[in-house]
Design a protein around this motif. Sequence first.
Motif, short mmCIF file in Angstrom:
data_model
loop_
_atom_site.label_atom_id
_atom_site.label_comp_id
_atom_site.label_asym_id
_atom_site.label_seq_id
_atom_site.Cartn_x
_atom_site.Cartn_y
_atom_site.Cartn_z
N SER A 181 -7.77 9.16 -5.24
CA SER A 181 -7.01 7.94 -4.93
C SER A 181 -6.28 8.08 -3.61
O SER A 181 -6.24 7.14 -2.80
N VAL A 183 -6.99 -2.12 -3.66
CA VAL A 183 -6.34 -1.17 -4.58
C VAL A 183 -7.21 -0.97 -5.82
O VAL A 183 -7.34 0.15 -6.33
N PHE A 205 0.84 -1.21 0.00
CA PHE A 205 0.00 0.00 0.00
C PHE A 205 0.87 1.26 0.00
O PHE A 205 0.52 2.26 -0.62
N CYS A 239 1.95 1.95 -3.43
CA CYS A 239 0.83 2.52 -4.19
C CYS A 239 0.67 4.01 -3.87
O CYS A 239 0.43 4.82 -4.77
N MET A 261 -6.71 5.70 -0.45
CA MET A 261 -5.54 4.88 -0.13
C MET A 261 -5.14 5.09 1.33
O MET A 261 -4.71 4.15 2.01
#
Length: 310
Positions: free
Chosen positions: A110, A145, A62, A65, A114
């Motif tokens: 996002s 995700v 994560f 990401c 996230m």
Amino acid sequence: MDTGNHSAVTEFITAGLTDRPELQLPLFFLFLGIYVVTMLGNLGMIILIVLSSHLHTPMYYFLSCLSFIDLCHSTVITPKMLVNFVSERNIISYPECMTQLYFFIIFIISECHMLAVMAYDCYVAICSPLLYNVIMSHHLCSWLVGEVATMAVVGSMVHTGCMLRVYFCKDNIVNNFFCDLLPLLKLSCSSTYINEIALLAFTSFNFFVPTLIILSSYIFILMSILRIQSTAGRSKAFSTCSSHIMAVPLFLGSTAFMYLQPSTNSIDQRKVSSDFYTILIPILNSLICSLRNKDVKVAVKKILDKRVFS
């Protein structure tokens, strides 16, 4: 994405951060330095996580990401802003403006979700450590995700689609340093009722849902930490999510100030808030995650030691 121009305006002029010519060059070098460090920090984090086998865990998946989101988020805004610092006129065409808006919204949504996913990951790691590998399976991580990406794309398509129906006829000066929703809506010659409804609905969802998940996760995390008897155990549990705790209020606070503040607040305040969450947050995230994380420091040391001995 259709970026067809349905307006009389074919290009916009961004107002920039300042109208003082003597500050243009210093600001250019300042933000160029910030951008370079942001790129190196986030790209370095991604490469480090890929190369270090002991970082192949859900938490660092994560984190990689988030680093990718920050890298892209900064790239959508900063290069064009740097060009504007050394240009006589800060011109951006209608299609370029809509494209910038589209990708900017994708990455800001996002990042919100996230951060919520990372908070849930911290909750599982601290509150259910024995079941962590079972709960945070590869399938669940990929699904989370994927959900983040789906919500970001859907939200961006709705906002950009609504913006494409707005008619711009005369004024084309965007009172910001990039194409953002609120400054563009102020230039509309047509009704923006649908845009405002979409903005209220999606901003509320994309801000309050992640915030609720984060707060709920940390309430349970705090309760779990308080039940730990040893000081060392509490310290270890807290260190698991310390970098995330620092990153959350920085991003969500500046975003809330930008989109949830009263419309009477000054344009300068909005510019400062925009500057913070579009340019400074990506570099702060990379610095916080690297400087506050022992595993990252160990991974860097191992890679450096391998290169020295090789």
